[in-house]
Design a protein around this motif. Structure first.
Motif, short mmCIF file in Angstrom:
data_model
loop_
_atom_site.label_atom_id
_atom_site.label_comp_id
_atom_site.label_asym_id
_atom_site.label_seq_id
_atom_site.Cartn_x
_atom_site.Cartn_y
_atom_site.Cartn_z
N GLU A 1 0.85 -1.20 0.00
CA GLU A 1 0.00 0.00 0.00
C GLU A 1 0.88 1.25 0.00
N MET A 2 0.36 2.35 -0.57
CA MET A 2 1.09 3.62 -0.54
C MET A 2 0.13 4.79 -0.65
N SER A 3 0.33 5.76 0.24
CA SER A 3 -0.47 6.99 0.21
C SER A 3 0.07 7.93 -0.86
N ASP A 4 -0.69 8.99 -1.13
CA ASP A 4 -0.27 9.98 -2.13
C ASP A 4 1.04 10.67 -1.77
N ASP A 5 1.33 10.77 -0.47
CA ASP A 5 2.56 11.46 -0.06
C ASP A 5 3.73 10.50 0.19
N GLY A 6 3.57 9.22 -0.20
CA GLY A 6 4.69 8.29 -0.15
C GLY A 6 4.83 7.50 1.14
N LEU A 7 3.81 7.52 1.99
CA LEU A 7 3.84 6.65 3.16
C LEU A 7 3.41 5.27 2.70
N CYS A 8 4.28 4.29 2.91
CA CYS A 8 4.04 2.93 2.41
C CYS A 8 3.86 1.97 3.57
N PHE A 9 3.14 0.89 3.28
CA PHE A 9 3.03 -0.23 4.21
C PHE A 9 3.57 -1.46 3.52
N GLY A 10 4.37 -2.22 4.26
CA GLY A 10 4.89 -3.44 3.68
C GLY A 10 5.83 -4.16 4.63
N LEU B 1 6.92 -6.02 9.53
CA LEU B 1 5.82 -5.33 8.85
C LEU B 1 5.72 -3.93 9.44
N GLY B 2 5.47 -2.95 8.59
CA GLY B 2 5.30 -1.61 9.10
C GLY B 2 5.25 -0.57 8.01
N TYR B 3 5.24 0.67 8.46
CA TYR B 3 5.18 1.81 7.56
C TYR B 3 6.58 2.36 7.33
N PHE B 4 6.80 2.87 6.14
CA PHE B 4 8.05 3.55 5.83
C PHE B 4 7.78 4.66 4.83
N SER B 5 8.70 5.60 4.77
CA SER B 5 8.55 6.77 3.92
C SER B 5 9.39 6.61 2.65
N MET B 6 8.75 6.79 1.51
CA MET B 6 9.50 6.75 0.25
C MET B 6 10.47 7.93 0.16
N ASP B 7 10.16 9.04 0.78
CA ASP B 7 11.11 10.16 0.81
C ASP B 7 12.42 9.70 1.44
N GLU B 8 12.33 8.98 2.56
CA GLU B 8 13.53 8.51 3.24
C GLU B 8 14.25 7.43 2.43
N LEU C 1 0.94 -10.83 2.12
CA LEU C 1 2.07 -10.21 2.80
C LEU C 1 2.36 -10.88 4.15
N SER C 2 1.31 -11.28 4.87
CA SER C 2 1.52 -11.91 6.18
C SER C 2 2.32 -13.21 6.07
N GLU C 3 2.15 -13.95 4.99
CA GLU C 3 2.92 -15.18 4.81
C GLU C 3 4.39 -14.88 4.53
N TYR C 4 4.66 -13.86 3.70
CA TYR C 4 6.05 -13.45 3.48
C TYR C 4 6.67 -13.01 4.80
N ALA C 5 5.90 -12.29 5.63
CA ALA C 5 6.41 -11.79 6.91
C ALA C 5 6.73 -12.94 7.86
N SER C 6 5.85 -13.91 7.94
CA SER C 6 6.06 -15.06 8.83
C SER C 6 7.33 -15.82 8.43
N GLU C 7 7.49 -16.07 7.15
CA GLU C 7 8.68 -16.76 6.66
C GLU C 7 9.94 -15.95 6.90
#
Length: 119
Positions: free
Chosen positions: A53-62, A73-80, A104-110
């Protein structure tokens, strides 16, 4: 938003759609467990992100794995992320060959079990 050029137009659109759909569902039983839309990586390091997921201002979840053995799993900034420069001015890239096969949860668990994202 120079970082937007990292994504294919299709990936950017799907990330935005997922963000919009997910917002009213956050914290409820209906919250979605999307497959990652894309994989980002730093070509000179072990840092990898599976983004759903990604907001218009570049806040992503993954799923974020910066190579220290503790992906999360968490949020990160594309600016950063985009501000990081490697040898010869290299920056973060989208892996155009990545094809998700599970939520995504399965990738995270592995990744937690193995200490890194393994695809």
């Amino acid at each position: 938003m120079e970082w937007l050029k990292v994504f294919t137009p299709e990936a950017a659109q799907q990330l935005a759609t997922n963000w919009i759909e997910q917002q009213p569902l956050k914290g409820t039983a209906q919250e979605r467990d999307y497959q990652p839309v894309c994989k980002l990586f730093l070509p000179w390091s072990a840092a990898t992100w599976l983004v759903s997921e990604m907001s218009d201002d570049g806040l992503c979840f993954g799923l974020c794995d910066i190579g220290f053995g503790s992906p999360e799993l968490g949020y990160f900034s594309m600016d950063e992320v985009y501000s990081v420069k490697g040898p010869g001015g290299l920056r973060v890239e989208q892996d155009l060959h990545f094809k998700p096969t599970k939520p995504l949860s399965e990738y995270a668990s592995e990744a937690r079990q193995k200490g890194r994202i393994r695809l």
